[in-house]
Design a protein around this motif. Structure first.
Motif, PDB file in Angstrom:
ATOM      1  N   ASP A 180       0.817  -1.220   0.000  1.00 49.88           N
ATOM      2  CA  ASP A 180       0.000   0.000   0.000  1.00 49.88           C
ATOM      3  C   ASP A 180       0.850   1.269   0.000  1.00 49.88           C
ATOM      4  OD1 ASP A 180       0.982   0.169   2.565  1.00 49.88           O
ATOM      5  OD2 ASP A 180      -0.974   0.212   3.565  1.00 49.88           O
ATOM      6  N   GLY A 181       2.164   1.135  -0.244  1.00 51.11           N
ATOM      7  CA  GLY A 181       3.026   2.308  -0.362  1.00 51.11           C
ATOM      8  C   GLY A 181       3.706   2.739   0.916  1.00 51.11           C
ATOM      9  N   THR A 182       3.478   2.020   2.014  1.00 53.58           N
ATOM     10  CA  THR A 182       4.188   2.334   3.255  1.00 53.58           C
ATOM     11  C   THR A 182       5.672   2.018   3.083  1.00 53.58           C
ATOM     12  OG1 THR A 182       2.243   1.916   4.627  1.00 53.58           O
ATOM     13  CG2 THR A 182       4.382   1.779   5.707  1.00 53.58           C
ATOM     14  N   LYS A 183       6.507   2.908   3.616  1.00 57.87           N
ATOM     15  CA  LYS A 183       7.959   2.763   3.492  1.00 57.87           C
ATOM     16  C   LYS A 183       8.578   2.821   4.887  1.00 57.87           C
ATOM     17  CE  LYS A 183      11.899   5.534   1.771  1.00 57.87           C
ATOM     18  NZ  LYS A 183      12.240   6.803   1.089  1.00 57.87           N
ATOM     19  N   ILE A 184       9.405   1.834   5.207  1.00 57.36           N
ATOM     20  CA  ILE A 184      10.105   1.826   6.493  1.00 57.36           C
ATOM     21  C   ILE A 184      11.593   1.682   6.229  1.00 57.36           C
ATOM     22  CG2 ILE A 184      10.418   0.694   8.715  1.00 57.36           C
ATOM     23  CD1 ILE A 184       7.269  -0.080   6.849  1.00 57.36           C
ATOM     24  N   CYS A 185      12.354   2.649   6.688  1.00 57.66           N
ATOM     25  CA  CYS A 185      13.807   2.624   6.529  1.00 57.66           C
ATOM     26  C   CYS A 185      14.435   2.394   7.904  1.00 57.66           C
ATOM     27  CB  CYS A 185      14.284   3.942   5.935  1.00 57.66           C
ATOM     28  SG  CYS A 185      16.074   4.054   5.764  1.00 57.66           S
ATOM     29  N   VAL A 186      15.330   1.406   7.994  1.00 54.34           N
ATOM     30  CA  VAL A 186      16.005   1.074   9.248  1.00 54.34           C
ATOM     31  C   VAL A 186      17.481   1.408   9.086  1.00 54.34           C
ATOM     32  CG1 VAL A 186      16.357  -0.701  10.999  1.00 54.34           C
ATOM     33  CG2 VAL A 186      14.375  -0.851   9.460  1.00 54.34           C
ATOM     34  N   ARG A 187      17.988   2.237  10.007  1.00 54.86           N
ATOM     35  CA  ARG A 187      19.358   2.730   9.847  1.00 54.86           C
ATOM     36  C   ARG A 187      19.981   3.077  11.198  1.00 54.86           C
ATOM     37  NH1 ARG A 187      20.624   8.189   9.934  1.00 54.86           N
ATOM     38  NH2 ARG A 187      22.757   8.641   9.309  1.00 54.86           N
ATOM     39  N   PRO A 188      21.143   2.499  11.518  1.00 51.27           N
ATOM     40  CA  PRO A 188      21.871   2.954  12.709  1.00 51.27           C
ATOM     41  C   PRO A 188      22.382   4.374  12.494  1.00 51.27           C
ATOM     42  CG  PRO A 188      22.693   0.833  11.925  1.00 51.27           C
ATOM     43  CD  PRO A 188      21.839   1.396  10.842  1.00 51.27           C
ATOM     44  N   SER A 189      22.278   5.214  13.505  1.00 45.60           N
ATOM     45  CA  SER A 189      22.789   6.577  13.388  1.00 45.60           C
ATOM     46  C   SER A 189      24.303   6.554  13.274  1.00 45.60           C
ATOM     47  CB  SER A 189      22.372   7.409  14.607  1.00 45.60           C
ATOM     48  OG  SER A 189      23.002   8.679  14.584  1.00 45.60           O
ATOM     49  N   GLY A 190      24.833   7.461  12.469  1.00 45.94           N
ATOM     50  CA  GLY A 190      26.280   7.571  12.348  1.00 45.94           C
ATOM     51  C   GLY A 190      26.894   8.516  13.353  1.00 45.94           C
ATOM     52  N   THR A 191      26.065   9.242  14.101  1.00 49.66           N
ATOM     53  CA  THR A 191      26.600  10.263  15.009  1.00 49.66           C
ATOM     54  C   THR A 191      26.091  10.149  16.435  1.00 49.66           C
ATOM     55  OG1 THR A 191      24.804  11.757  14.352  1.00 49.66           O
ATOM     56  CG2 THR A 191      26.886  11.937  13.149  1.00 49.66           C
ATOM     57  N   GLU A 192      25.084   9.303  16.664  1.00 49.51           N
ATOM     58  CA  GLU A 192      24.501   9.178  17.987  1.00 49.51           C
ATOM     59  C   GLU A 192      24.279   7.705  18.315  1.00 49.51           C
ATOM     60  OE1 GLU A 192      21.413  12.637  18.660  1.00 49.51           O
ATOM     61  OE2 GLU A 192      21.301  11.977  16.575  1.00 49.51           O
TER      62      GLU A 192
END
Length: 572
Positions: free
Chosen positions: A521-533
């Motif tokens: 249905d167009g939902t987008k989930i991006c999973v990403r470790p922070s590079g600064t915190e």
């Protein structure tokens, strides 16, 4: 090597007495800080480094900064032989920033490199501008953006005014890690320092005005009620002056927060993404009948904007909403001026709203997408210079840039164009909020949420690694009632289409430890470790439709509920 063995190395004669005393105290007191200070090296990543200030290999201090700068000096001398190398250095309001700036200058001048050093704290985008304006080979800025007061950081810029990218970043990192503490040249030569003062502010401000404003008649400028706060950061020296010089007449400043301070005494966090950081500005707007509230982070590259909603109350826009408004307006002005020829592009990132593809398509320009961070938008500009024209770019974390005169996100230029939009809307009997709704009526309603999961210290870093491993090896089959259709793995550089059981190579973007799930249905989930915190971030984007402003709030409420369902389904 154990943590204690690493700490004992810092008791040698290569380190000054103050450092040795501090390390000895950590050892003798058996402080829990000893482990975190020495268990690893503070990472010098592709954009520099950021960390807590203090002694140790995992802290920002004289020696880790000296190592980074000596490595940079070594690389500059290799890349520009027999040249008069110039490096511009700026710093924000954080504790020790001014001293760190001089320290970096000393290391560079000790290596025979000419330094252009700002006399006082100035915004990061002014540093980016100055690198190109003064024809420097590189630039350094000391800042930790919106991190807590105990943090500071170090970012490196190349001769195009953008943060370092491949191949320069990897090559500099190798030089940094090859540098031993005892090989750092700390004895500087002040004869090689040129000081930069307020005269550069005027040049930068004039460029912001020239590249960010479109209405020659300044319609509504004199009737827009602006409330601005620098949240104790660097933009006290640039933004009010730019607004006034541009022709805006009604500018109210949050005076308590216009005082630069590394303690950020009036806020828990100097982060314009958070409503609490703009609370004092909101209060002032209620008194002054403000139309728009604006706040910037300590180094002045990011901005938060609040405008009056349909109920007449001040509401903070998220980064995607701000960028949607600014991008649509700028492209609309380019189209009206006949400047769109099909060779123009806007810049975005993989974690930013997909509405920017729709905006680009409407106006007949390309939307190029890179990894998180404006360094990648800067790289786009350089890669296509002379072939395509960069118009503007933004990412969800409250960053935007207008034109390519600054090669990093720039709050000053962005504030000018935001105020022009607000002034025009008011003059036409509307609001910036209604302008946004009109865009969503035309292109579809997008709404985004950011979920931060904080994991501190060594165990936290290990937990984040495990979470990424689990999401990669055991992806969810459905999210918020919709089947997962596409899985993009930027570490493996693959795109897997679930329904077709087909995996394709995706190598147009460099490798990065990021996962993106798209549902049917167009939902987008991006999973990403922070590079600064010390956190792992979940960027959630959901879609819907809106036909009129009367139903807008109800539609947004439905999308907010959907984001909550995503959160539950992912056990966040």
């Amino acid at each position: 090597m154990t943590t204690l063995e690493k700490a004992n190395l810092w008791l040698s004669d290569h380190f000054d007495s103050e450092t040795k005393t501090a390390v000895q105290n950590l050892i003798e007191s058996n402080s829990p800080d000893l482990e975190d200070s020495f268990y690893k090296e503070l990472e010098f990543g592709t954009g520099g480094m950021r960390g807590i200030m203090g002694v140790g290999t995992n802290r920002l201090n004289k020696y880790t900064l000296g190592q980074a700068t000596q490595g940079l000096a070594n690389y500059l001398l290799q890349q520009f032989p027999n040249q008069d190398i110039k490096v511009a250095i700026a710093y924000d309001v954080r504790h020790n920033s001014k001293e760190f700036g001089k320290l970096c200058a000393d290391v560079l001048t000790a290596n025979g490199i000419h330094v252009l050093l700002f006399k006082n704290h100035r915004p990061t985008p002014e540093l980016s501008f100055t690198v190109r304006d003064k024809k420097c080979q590189a630039g350094i800025v000391l800042t930790a953006s919106h991190n807590p007061p105990e943090y500071n950081g170090y970012k490196v810029y190349w001769d195009d005014g953008a943060q370092i990218v491949p191949p320069n970043d990897d090559a500099i990192i190798k030089e940094v890690y090859a540098t031993k503490f005892e090989n750092i040249k700390f004895e500087g030569n002040d004869d090689l320092i040129s000081w930069i003062g307020e005269e550069q502010d005027e040049v930068y401000i004039d460029a912001c005005i020239e590249n960010s404003l479109y209405q020659k008649d300044k319609k509504g400028y004199d009737n827009l009620n602006i409330v601005f706060t620098s949240i104790h950061g660097t933009t006290y020296a640039t933004v009010p002056q730019a607004l006034e010089k541009a022709g805006f007449k009604k500018i109210d400043l949050v005076t308590e927060q216009m005082i630069p301070s590394g303690n950020f005494p009036t806020v828990d966090s100097p982060n314009p993404e958070e409503p609490a950081a703009l609370e004092m500005a909101m209060d002032l707007a209620r008194i002054t009948n403000g139309d728009i509230v604006i706040g910037t982070d300590p180094d002045g590259d990011r901005l938060g904007i609040a405008v009056r909603n349909l109920e007449g109350e001040m509401q903070l826009l998220n980064g995607n909403q701000c960028n949607t408004i600014l991008t649509y307006y700028i492209l609309d002005q380019w189209k009206k001026a006949g400047k769109i020829t099909g060779k123009e592009f806007i810049g975005s990132t993989i974690v930013t709203s997909d509405i920017f593809f729709d905006v680009a398509e409407k106006f007949g320009v390309d939307c190029k997408v890179g990894l998180t961070g404006f360094k990648w938008i800067g790289k786009m500009i350089r890669d296509f210079e002379g072939k395509e024209i960069f118009v503007c770019g933004g990412e969800e974390s409250f960053g935007f840039m207008t034109g390519d005169f600054v090669r990093d996100k720039d709050s000053c230029g962005s504030i000018l164009v935001a105020c022009e939009i607000a002034a025009l809307c008011k003059a036409n009997g509307s609001t910036m909020y209604e302008y946004m709704i009109d865009i969503y009526k035309e292109l579809g309603l997008y709404y985004e949420g950011l979920i931060n999961v904080v994991k501190k210290g060594r165990t936290g870093a290990e937990e984040i690694q495990q979470m990424m491993k689990d999401f990669r090896e055991n992806p969810p089959k459905s999210i918020a009632g919709s089947l997962v259709e596409d899985i993009k793995d930027f570490k493996e550089q693959t795109c897997y289409v679930v329904s077709k059981d087909k995996k394709t190579v995706m190598d147009d973007i460099p490798k990065s430890n990021v996962l993106i799930y798209y549902t049917q249905d167009g939902t987008k989930i991006c999973v990403r470790p922070s590079g600064t915190e010390p956190k792992i971030k979940f960027y959630v984007s959901v879609k819907g439709e809106v036909n009129n402003k009367e139903e807008y709030e109800a539609k947004i409420s439905n999308l907010q509920s959907k984001i909550e369902q995503v959160k539950q389904d992912l056990n966040l």
